[in-house]
Scaffold this active site. Structure first.
Site, PDB file in Angstrom:
ATOM      1  N   HIS C  73       0.830  -1.208   0.000  1.00 24.87           N
ATOM      2  CA  HIS C  73       0.000   0.000   0.000  1.00 24.87           C
ATOM      3  C   HIS C  73       0.863   1.256   0.000  1.00 24.87           C
ATOM      4  CE1 HIS C  73      -3.049  -2.936   1.036  1.00 24.87           C
ATOM      5  NE2 HIS C  73      -3.972  -2.018   0.822  1.00 24.87           N
ATOM      6  N   PRO C  74       0.335   2.324  -0.601  1.00 23.64           N
ATOM      7  CA  PRO C  74       1.093   3.571  -0.660  1.00 23.64           C
ATOM      8  C   PRO C  74       1.021   4.318   0.683  1.00 23.64           C
ATOM      9  CG  PRO C  74      -1.070   3.918  -1.596  1.00 23.64           C
ATOM     10  CD  PRO C  74      -0.984   2.443  -1.257  1.00 23.64           C
ATOM     11  N   GLN C  91      -5.948   6.684  -5.482  1.00 25.82           N
ATOM     12  CA  GLN C  91      -6.036   8.115  -5.780  1.00 25.82           C
ATOM     13  C   GLN C  91      -7.383   8.689  -5.332  1.00 25.82           C
ATOM     14  OE1 GLN C  91      -4.982   9.924  -9.547  1.00 25.82           O
ATOM     15  NE2 GLN C  91      -3.507   8.283  -9.944  1.00 25.82           N
ATOM     16  N   GLU C  93      -9.499   7.434  -3.201  1.00 27.97           N
ATOM     17  CA  GLU C  93      -9.684   7.349  -1.754  1.00 27.97           C
ATOM     18  C   GLU C  93      -8.973   8.509  -1.059  1.00 27.97           C
ATOM     19  OE1 GLU C  93     -10.120   2.513  -2.111  1.00 27.97           O
ATOM     20  OE2 GLU C  93      -8.283   3.374  -1.217  1.00 27.97           O
ATOM     21  N   PHE C 125       1.867   3.487   6.921  1.00 27.86           N
ATOM     22  CA  PHE C 125       0.679   3.620   7.783  1.00 27.86           C
ATOM     23  C   PHE C 125      -0.564   3.423   6.921  1.00 27.86           C
ATOM     24  CE2 PHE C 125      -2.708   6.480   9.352  1.00 27.86           C
ATOM     25  CZ  PHE C 125      -2.904   5.932  10.613  1.00 27.86           C
ATOM     26  N   ILE C 126      -1.448   2.510   7.345  1.00 23.86           N
ATOM     27  CA  ILE C 126      -2.647   2.225   6.540  1.00 23.86           C
ATOM     28  C   ILE C 126      -3.907   2.544   7.325  1.00 23.86           C
ATOM     29  CG2 ILE C 126      -3.958   0.451   5.324  1.00 23.86           C
ATOM     30  CD1 ILE C 126      -1.365  -0.873   4.666  1.00 23.86           C
ATOM     31  N   VAL C 129      -9.257   5.528   4.433  1.00 25.87           N
ATOM     32  CA  VAL C 129      -9.404   6.977   4.366  1.00 25.87           C
ATOM     33  C   VAL C 129     -10.854   7.422   4.235  1.00 25.87           C
ATOM     34  CG1 VAL C 129      -8.855   8.986   2.939  1.00 25.87           C
ATOM     35  CG2 VAL C 129      -7.074   7.321   3.512  1.00 25.87           C
TER      36      VAL C 129
END
Lengths: 298, 298, 298, 298
Positions: C73-74, C91, C93, C125-126, C129
């Site tokens: 995950h980014p 993007q 989210e 960090f996930i 959002v």
């Protein structure tokens, strides 16, 4: 409350024994020894000091003396013939909860409870009647019949102290007051117009177990949306259920506010219970022709 | 409402005359000529078109025919023996307001009013009973006795159109519905806990002039704080006064919220009037153990 | 929500592997192995069954595989240049909470937190959002930095399951729906007039930590006193603080109700927090020119 | 209000002319002739009689004298250098609405309005500053610029009478008081717990046109749910918009009432306008963690 003039505490403090006993000798029912013992402890700085002094006389008395004190009290709700033999104070106290004109059904219930209580505890049932309604007395009566004798002696003495505190409050004038009074009031705010509701008829009823209502006060609100006097004040609030009735439709009709026909709200009933005889109960109404709110205020 | 199956409007549109008259001939009491004249104007695009068509048949009829139509209706609140002679619809309608089992006192009052009305107007008093309670019928009866005969003929025809609209609604299925139904509902929000009040017992009573209450519905709120069904729906709301009773103390006792003993609020009564039989009445309660609000909602 | 057509679950159940993977392969970010393993367990009776199946694939994966999934995950709130490299879903989210156009101050704060988090846990960090506002993300970020690594791996996987549930809801059509949406609505009742308030302007703003407000919706109430659509629906409600603004004075001026000058109430602000993204929040106003009430309704 | 001791009215009634003029000669700005003429009408039974007496002196004066009286007053919001030349009373009055430290933008607006007014009416704009906020002065200024000269002379004299009434109230002690004061208070009732909310922080702010708030009072409620003193009393209430802020979440957190996280209600803002400087404004809050009501009370 009483028509009689109160005696000044300062006067009692310096009174001759005969005058002191004339004023307080019958405060504890058929037990002038309590006042006599307290007399020796004068002067009293306050009503509270006087009450505590007499209370400690009772608390230091022997078990037999304490039971004799309890036995000096009359039973509740006796027949008319016996009623005449009660002390003046006792007569008025019993009348305050309507015990002097019970239905024959209620009278029978009291007699049955009196007999059961005397059989179990060998003394009369004592309760500070001015703090109760007939219904709340009956509930207490049944509950306390389940107690042990020791617990009942304590309960009876506590009630006697409450009875005496009310008698003291009525007889003696002093700078301090005992905390024996409650306060019940209402207030109507017209939130349709943004000001107190003036000229609204208000009724207060006491509700019996069966839901029927006994009128207590009927009044019309003044410019400030209040009744001219508190609904109940200067005495303990009898424990029980009550209903306030606010004549809302007639009020808004006079203001020519739009209402449906018949009016959505007419006489608004608000039912509530009093649980603390010495409490402050404020039960206001915020009202429009289409809505209202009420709450225990302060 | 009715257990009977409704006839589809489309079927009536193409039905043989005999079938059409079997379905609608007795819609206007003892006046099959209304349905017969309307039959010629088929097809009807909607229930509303059908109703308007029959209405215009009546409105174009001669004055004598209109009075005869009125005279074809029964009097209200007749004795049991005569009751059996009423049309099925009339019997059910009169029962909806309790006119089939009146006290002897009420029956006498109706008979006296019926006689006075017939004497003054030479026709029976007509009112759409399903839109009323017994008390509101009596009020209307007395008020309308003051009318002129011309005004009463208009009033009686208006009431007949309302009676017919309700009968149409029960007999015919169509995509549109006539506006003949009202809706009464409630909702309890527990603003002490911040969610709908689930499991609170609610009663609805109809109030008579003398304040006594006739139970209509008793239910318990669901997870959403509502009753399982609207309190009244699918019929006109009878004009009259009502009382909702919310069992508040028992609800908060189950939640173990702090309450006084006895509880400040126990069964909360909310009294209101219905003035529009086809209206939407939502009468919710926002409640804590110490306060509540109610209003005409939507 | 999405302009794209949803795929029917029944179709996925019988789809060729290539089609199945085209539909769900990128559901878990950079982890097609999850969909591939789930594919073998077809058919799925419901969306819920599909989601649970994929979840159990992840839960049975090795610790290393799970960390690799997280690392796929980014980071949040990356610079514009890197933003273009994100997956389409990511993007959108990030844009939903305004992370794609942060002030330079906020961007710096995110970068600092990202660095601290990566340093401590060696992974990004996930957080889901769509269930948050910028402020509530920052609060969570700081709080979770205090966790142990084991707790953070659990927390990150929980957030991934939430992200996936929302993606599933948008991509797949099925008879059941996942519980991923909340509902925020309002209602204005004019208890001065006794009907819903029609034509009142209402604004909804999201409040930042510093009290400033970001407009979300502006609408005018309809005949039923409601906005034409729920204020927020069909998506999770972002955790955060909100303000509703009711234009009360203008409404009552149009009705020519008596008001003071200036009006006692003008634009009424109601501030509240959303704590449950999947909750139902109904925040109504009962209002006269001189009073109002609001509450969490249902 | 003022630190200075008030002079007894009875003393003024029997004072030597020099003492009388020392006390009241400058009551009307630069117009000792008003006090001098009133002096001959002594004794005054009340403050009200004294005020009416001086008012009638002005009302019977010639048109030229009345205009001269108006011209004796300073312009509003003059520059610091000129400010020093104002009478003591005028300085304090202008400071009460913050006219002694305006932003350069506001100062420019006042200067422009002063110039336009003087050009049109050839006299200074007069308003009883203590009854206003800066914003309400500006609104009045613009409105009154549209008047005719005759109407403005009347308006200016009315404002002078209001200024003088306030000065009289501060200088003279008498059994009666003039009706120059308003009263703003609040009260918080915790209808979750059934008693007044003790220990809740409350703030009062005055709101500028642009929505920004100027703190006036910050206090904590006492056992009775009230602030230790009225929010504003003993002076006219400045016409304007206000915001009360009730710190609800912190209060219920201390009571350990169940709240969501973040709390549904945190700091509750109540915005209202004061339109009557001599009015009684009571703005209470009835509150639970999930609801509140407010209204103009009494």
């Amino acid at each position: 409350m009483s028509g009689a003039t109160r005696i000044e505490l300062s006067r009692l403090n310096s009174a001759e024994p005969a005058e002191f006993m004339a004023g307080l000798g019958d405060l504890y029912e058929h037990a002038p020894w309590v006042a006599r013992a307290a007399m020796a402890r004068r002067p009293f700085a306050s009503l509270d000091a006087l009450q505590e002094s007499m209370k400690s006389v009772v608390q230091r008395a022997s078990p037999d003396e304490r039971v004799a004190l309890i036995r000096g009290h009359p039973e509740l709700a006796v027949r008319a013939a016996e009623n005449a033999k009660l002390s003046d104070d006792s007569q008025k106290e019993q009348a305050s909860a309507g015990l002097d004109h019970l239905s024959s059904e209620d009278l029978a219930r009291f007699q049955q409870l009196n007999a059961a209580y005397r059989q179990k505890f060998d003394m009369p049932f004592i309760i500070c009647v001015r703090r109760h309604t007939k219904d709340s007395i009956l509930r207490q009566f049944e509950r306390r019949l389940q107690n042990t004798r020791a617990a009942e002696i304590e309960a009876a003495l506590d009630e006697i102290f409450r009875i005496v505190a009310l008698r003291l409050d009525q007889r003696i004038a002093a700078p301090d007051r005992l905390s024996v009074h409650g306060h019940l009031s209402t207030h109507v705010l017209d939130i349709h117009s943004g000001h107190p509701a003036e000229g609204m008829t208000i009724e207060l009823l006491e509700l019996a177990e069966n839901g029927s209502g006994q009128p207590i006060v009927k009044d019309v609100t003044n410019r400030d949306g209040r009744t001219s006097e508190p609904l109940i004040a200067g005495r303990p609030l009898p424990i029980g259920r009550y209903e306030l009735r606010f004549h809302v439709a007639a009020y808004f009709a006079r203001l020519e506010a739009r209402q449906s026909n018949p009016a959505f709200l007419d006489i608004v009933p608000v039912r509530f219970a009093i649980a603390e005889p010495e409490g402050v109960y404020h039960v206001p109404l915020l009202v429009t022709p289409w809505s209202y709110s009420t709450y225990r205020g302060s």
